[in-house]
Design a protein around this motif. Structure first.
Motif, PDB file in Angstrom:
ATOM      1  N   SER A  47       0.831  -1.208   0.000  1.00  0.00           N
ATOM      2  CA  SER A  47       0.000   0.000   0.000  1.00  0.00           C
ATOM      3  C   SER A  47       0.862   1.253   0.000  1.00  0.00           C
ATOM      4  CB  SER A  47      -0.914   0.032   1.222  1.00  0.00           C
ATOM      5  OG  SER A  47      -1.939  -0.894   1.105  1.00  0.00           O
ATOM      6  N   ILE A  48       1.870   1.250   0.835  1.00  0.00           N
ATOM      7  CA  ILE A  48       2.770   2.406   0.919  1.00  0.00           C
ATOM      8  C   ILE A  48       3.498   2.597  -0.411  1.00  0.00           C
ATOM      9  CG2 ILE A  48       4.859   3.274   2.053  1.00  0.00           C
ATOM     10  CD1 ILE A  48       3.790   1.848   4.632  1.00  0.00           C
ATOM     11  N   LEU A  49       3.997   1.511  -1.000  1.00  0.00           N
ATOM     12  CA  LEU A  49       4.691   1.578  -2.284  1.00  0.00           C
ATOM     13  C   LEU A  49       3.762   2.110  -3.375  1.00  0.00           C
ATOM     14  CD1 LEU A  49       7.114   0.802  -4.165  1.00  0.00           C
ATOM     15  CD2 LEU A  49       5.999  -1.424  -4.409  1.00  0.00           C
ATOM     16  N   TYR A  50       2.564   1.558  -3.448  1.00  0.00           N
ATOM     17  CA  TYR A  50       1.595   1.967  -4.470  1.00  0.00           C
ATOM     18  C   TYR A  50       1.254   3.446  -4.319  1.00  0.00           C
ATOM     19  CZ  TYR A  50      -2.347   1.198  -7.679  1.00  0.00           C
ATOM     20  OH  TYR A  50      -3.203   1.226  -8.740  1.00  0.00           O
ATOM     21  N   ALA A  51       0.954   3.872  -3.089  1.00  0.00           N
ATOM     22  CA  ALA A  51       0.613   5.270  -2.833  1.00  0.00           C
ATOM     23  C   ALA A  51       1.797   6.191  -3.112  1.00  0.00           C
ATOM     24  CB  ALA A  51       0.128   5.445  -1.399  1.00  0.00           C
ATOM     25  N   ALA A  52       2.993   5.777  -2.726  1.00  0.00           N
ATOM     26  CA  ALA A  52       4.185   6.595  -2.943  1.00  0.00           C
ATOM     27  C   ALA A  52       4.429   6.816  -4.437  1.00  0.00           C
ATOM     28  CB  ALA A  52       5.401   5.949  -2.298  1.00  0.00           C
ATOM     29  N   VAL A  53       4.244   5.784  -5.234  1.00  0.00           N
ATOM     30  CA  VAL A  53       4.419   5.930  -6.684  1.00  0.00           C
ATOM     31  C   VAL A  53       3.391   6.904  -7.240  1.00  0.00           C
ATOM     32  CG1 VAL A  53       4.216   4.712  -8.893  1.00  0.00           C
ATOM     33  CG2 VAL A  53       5.543   3.697  -7.044  1.00  0.00           C
ATOM     34  N   ILE A  95      -4.982   6.152   0.857  1.00  0.00           N
ATOM     35  CA  ILE A  95      -3.824   6.933   1.307  1.00  0.00           C
ATOM     36  C   ILE A  95      -3.622   8.141   0.401  1.00  0.00           C
ATOM     37  CG2 ILE A  95      -1.305   6.907   1.548  1.00  0.00           C
ATOM     38  CD1 ILE A  95      -1.585   3.930   2.395  1.00  0.00           C
ATOM     39  N   VAL A  96      -3.776   7.949  -0.902  1.00  0.00           N
ATOM     40  CA  VAL A  96      -3.611   9.049  -1.861  1.00  0.00           C
ATOM     41  C   VAL A  96      -4.657  10.138  -1.602  1.00  0.00           C
ATOM     42  CG1 VAL A  96      -3.736   9.674  -4.308  1.00  0.00           C
ATOM     43  CG2 VAL A  96      -2.501   7.622  -3.608  1.00  0.00           C
ATOM     44  N   VAL A  97      -5.897   9.739  -1.369  1.00  0.00           N
ATOM     45  CA  VAL A  97      -6.953  10.714  -1.095  1.00  0.00           C
ATOM     46  C   VAL A  97      -6.669  11.455   0.208  1.00  0.00           C
ATOM     47  CG1 VAL A  97      -9.398  10.958  -0.477  1.00  0.00           C
ATOM     48  CG2 VAL A  97      -8.731   9.544  -2.415  1.00  0.00           C
ATOM     49  N   LEU A  98      -6.278  10.737   1.241  1.00  0.00           N
ATOM     50  CA  LEU A  98      -5.971  11.384   2.519  1.00  0.00           C
ATOM     51  C   LEU A  98      -4.773  12.320   2.393  1.00  0.00           C
ATOM     52  CD1 LEU A  98      -6.599   8.437   5.019  1.00  0.00           C
ATOM     53  CD2 LEU A  98      -8.070  10.429   4.564  1.00  0.00           C
ATOM     54  N   TYR A  99      -3.813  11.949   1.569  1.00  0.00           N
ATOM     55  CA  TYR A  99      -2.654  12.819   1.327  1.00  0.00           C
ATOM     56  C   TYR A  99      -3.104  14.114   0.648  1.00  0.00           C
ATOM     57  CZ  TYR A  99       1.813  14.515  -0.382  1.00  0.00           C
ATOM     58  OH  TYR A  99       2.903  15.296  -0.646  1.00  0.00           O
ATOM     59  N   ALA A 100      -4.027  13.998  -0.296  1.00  0.00           N
ATOM     60  CA  ALA A 100      -4.537  15.183  -0.995  1.00  0.00           C
ATOM     61  C   ALA A 100      -5.315  16.096  -0.048  1.00  0.00           C
ATOM     62  CB  ALA A 100      -5.423  14.766  -2.163  1.00  0.00           C
ATOM     63  N   TYR A 136      -6.036  -7.252  -2.790  1.00  0.00           N
ATOM     64  CA  TYR A 136      -7.109  -6.307  -3.114  1.00  0.00           C
ATOM     65  C   TYR A 136      -7.168  -5.184  -2.067  1.00  0.00           C
ATOM     66  CZ  TYR A 136     -11.619  -4.272  -4.135  1.00  0.00           C
ATOM     67  OH  TYR A 136     -12.611  -3.378  -4.433  1.00  0.00           O
ATOM     68  N   CYS A 137      -7.129  -5.559  -0.796  1.00  0.00           N
ATOM     69  CA  CYS A 137      -7.192  -4.555   0.278  1.00  0.00           C
ATOM     70  C   CYS A 137      -5.986  -3.618   0.231  1.00  0.00           C
ATOM     71  CB  CYS A 137      -7.284  -5.228   1.642  1.00  0.00           C
ATOM     72  SG  CYS A 137      -8.883  -6.009   1.941  1.00  0.00           S
ATOM     73  N   SER A 138      -4.835  -4.146  -0.099  1.00  0.00           N
ATOM     74  CA  SER A 138      -3.627  -3.341  -0.176  1.00  0.00           C
ATOM     75  C   SER A 138      -3.749  -2.266  -1.252  1.00  0.00           C
ATOM     76  CB  SER A 138      -2.421  -4.240  -0.458  1.00  0.00           C
ATOM     77  OG  SER A 138      -1.243  -3.476  -0.576  1.00  0.00           O
ATOM     78  N   VAL A 139      -4.207  -2.665  -2.435  1.00  0.00           N
ATOM     79  CA  VAL A 139      -4.370  -1.707  -3.531  1.00  0.00           C
ATOM     80  C   VAL A 139      -5.469  -0.699  -3.171  1.00  0.00           C
ATOM     81  CG1 VAL A 139      -5.042  -1.458  -5.952  1.00  0.00           C
ATOM     82  CG2 VAL A 139      -3.477  -3.283  -5.273  1.00  0.00           C
ATOM     83  N   SER A 140      -6.556  -1.172  -2.578  1.00  0.00           N
ATOM     84  CA  SER A 140      -7.647  -0.285  -2.183  1.00  0.00           C
ATOM     85  C   SER A 140      -7.181   0.737  -1.149  1.00  0.00           C
ATOM     86  CB  SER A 140      -8.800  -1.095  -1.594  1.00  0.00           C
ATOM     87  OG  SER A 140      -9.339  -1.949  -2.557  1.00  0.00           O
ATOM     88  N   CYS A 141      -6.428   0.275  -0.166  1.00  0.00           N
ATOM     89  CA  CYS A 141      -5.940   1.181   0.868  1.00  0.00           C
ATOM     90  C   CYS A 141      -4.939   2.183   0.300  1.00  0.00           C
ATOM     91  CB  CYS A 141      -5.313   0.398   2.013  1.00  0.00           C
ATOM     92  SG  CYS A 141      -6.558  -0.431   3.024  1.00  0.00           S
ATOM     93  N   ALA A 142      -4.211   1.791  -0.717  1.00  0.00           N
ATOM     94  CA  ALA A 142      -3.286   2.724  -1.363  1.00  0.00           C
ATOM     95  C   ALA A 142      -4.057   3.899  -1.949  1.00  0.00           C
ATOM     96  CB  ALA A 142      -2.480   2.014  -2.443  1.00  0.00           C
ATOM     97  N   ASN A 143      -5.197   3.621  -2.573  1.00  0.00           N
ATOM     98  CA  ASN A 143      -6.023   4.707  -3.108  1.00  0.00           C
ATOM     99  C   ASN A 143      -6.531   5.605  -1.983  1.00  0.00           C
ATOM    100  OD1 ASN A 143      -5.753   3.944  -5.800  1.00  0.00           O
ATOM    101  ND2 ASN A 143      -7.470   2.525  -5.670  1.00  0.00           N
ATOM    102  N   TYR A 194     -14.916   3.789   0.945  1.00  0.00           N
ATOM    103  CA  TYR A 194     -14.204   4.263  -0.241  1.00  0.00           C
ATOM    104  C   TYR A 194     -12.972   3.403  -0.487  1.00  0.00           C
ATOM    105  CZ  TYR A 194     -11.373   6.833  -3.477  1.00  0.00           C
ATOM    106  OH  TYR A 194     -10.597   7.159  -4.561  1.00  0.00           O
ATOM    107  N   GLY A 195     -12.237   3.128   0.586  1.00  0.00           N
ATOM    108  CA  GLY A 195     -11.022   2.326   0.436  1.00  0.00           C
ATOM    109  C   GLY A 195     -11.300   0.978  -0.200  1.00  0.00           C
ATOM    110  N   LEU A 196     -12.315   0.298   0.270  1.00  0.00           N
ATOM    111  CA  LEU A 196     -12.614  -1.035  -0.263  1.00  0.00           C
ATOM    112  C   LEU A 196     -13.215  -0.997  -1.662  1.00  0.00           C
ATOM    113  CD1 LEU A 196     -13.927  -2.872   2.915  1.00  0.00           C
ATOM    114  CD2 LEU A 196     -11.758  -3.218   1.717  1.00  0.00           C
ATOM    115  N   LEU A 197     -13.921   0.060  -1.973  1.00  0.00           N
ATOM    116  CA  LEU A 197     -14.594   0.129  -3.280  1.00  0.00           C
ATOM    117  C   LEU A 197     -13.820   0.925  -4.325  1.00  0.00           C
ATOM    118  CD1 LEU A 197     -18.259   0.635  -2.050  1.00  0.00           C
ATOM    119  CD2 LEU A 197     -17.187  -1.464  -2.893  1.00  0.00           C
ATOM    120  N   SER A 198     -12.699   1.525  -3.959  1.00  0.00           N
ATOM    121  CA  SER A 198     -12.005   2.422  -4.886  1.00  0.00           C
ATOM    122  C   SER A 198     -11.623   1.791  -6.224  1.00  0.00           C
ATOM    123  CB  SER A 198     -10.789   3.057  -4.213  1.00  0.00           C
ATOM    124  OG  SER A 198      -9.851   2.087  -3.855  1.00  0.00           O
TER     125      SER A 198
END
Length: 188
Positions: free
Chosen positions: A71-77, A130-135, A121-128, A154-158
């Motif tokens: 999740s951290i890697l995906y969001a960081a990218v 994280i991106v929204v919370l960062y914004a 799936y949860c990891s990728v969803s949580c990455a999204n 939102y995290g689970l359905l992103s």
């Protein structure tokens, strides 16, 4: 398993079953290169191949750790480049699958596969998420029960919400599916 049979006239070296120490006859089985009598071979077939609960729990610990890292890697990218690069989901699936396989001592099976797919799936969803919370950083947010429920939904359905963007959403969801498939195969 391999079934070993010696024909008439062959020189049979009497071996012992690695489990019960009984002398083997003219017919025995091999498990990972070790001889087994027929009874022990059948017992090994009926024994669960997935290992015990301790192995599964250790596998889940490393799988969850890999999912958090993913999740951290995906969001960081995404935050670093400004682009949603769905191919990172492949790396997330690989991380989760490898983590679970290492945690279980090489074991696999259906429950490992289902857990690996869900964690990917949860990891990728949580990455999204994280991106929204960062914004939203720096804004005054009231973090209460409703906010947490909305964020979890939102995290689970992103990945599914991204389907609104048309073909890019379909391609993104397909790449998430490929990442989940990688985790599935690694934990077989």
């Amino acid at each position: 398993f391999e079934k070993a049979e010696y024909g008439a006239g062959s020189s049979l070296v009497l071996e012992q079953c690695i489990r019960c120490q009984q002398k083997l006859t003219d017919q025995f089985y091999m498990l990972n290169g070790q001889p087994l009598c027929e009874l022990c071979a059948h017992a090994a077939i009926l024994a669960p191949a997935e290992g015990g609960d301790a192995a599964f729990l250790q596998s889940m610990f490393l799988g969850v750790s890999a999912a958090v890292l993913g999740s951290i890697l995906y969001a960081a990218v995404e935050i670093g480049t400004g682009w949603t690069i769905g191919y990172v989901a492949l790396a997330v699936g690989w991380l989760v699958g490898k983590g679970m396989k290492r945690g279980s001592g090489g074991r696999g099976g259906r429950r490992y596969q289902i857990a690996a797919v869900a964690l990917t799936y949860c990891s990728v969803s949580c990455a999204n998420l994280i991106v929204v919370l960062y914004a939203l950083r720096g804004r005054h947010l009231v973090i209460g029960e409703q906010f947490l429920i909305l964020a979890a939904k939102y995290g689970l359905l992103s990945p599914l919400v991204d389907l609104r963007t048309g073909m890019n959403g379909v391609i993104g969801l397909f790449i998430v599916f490929i990442g989940m498939q990688a985790a599935w195969r690694l934990t077989a």
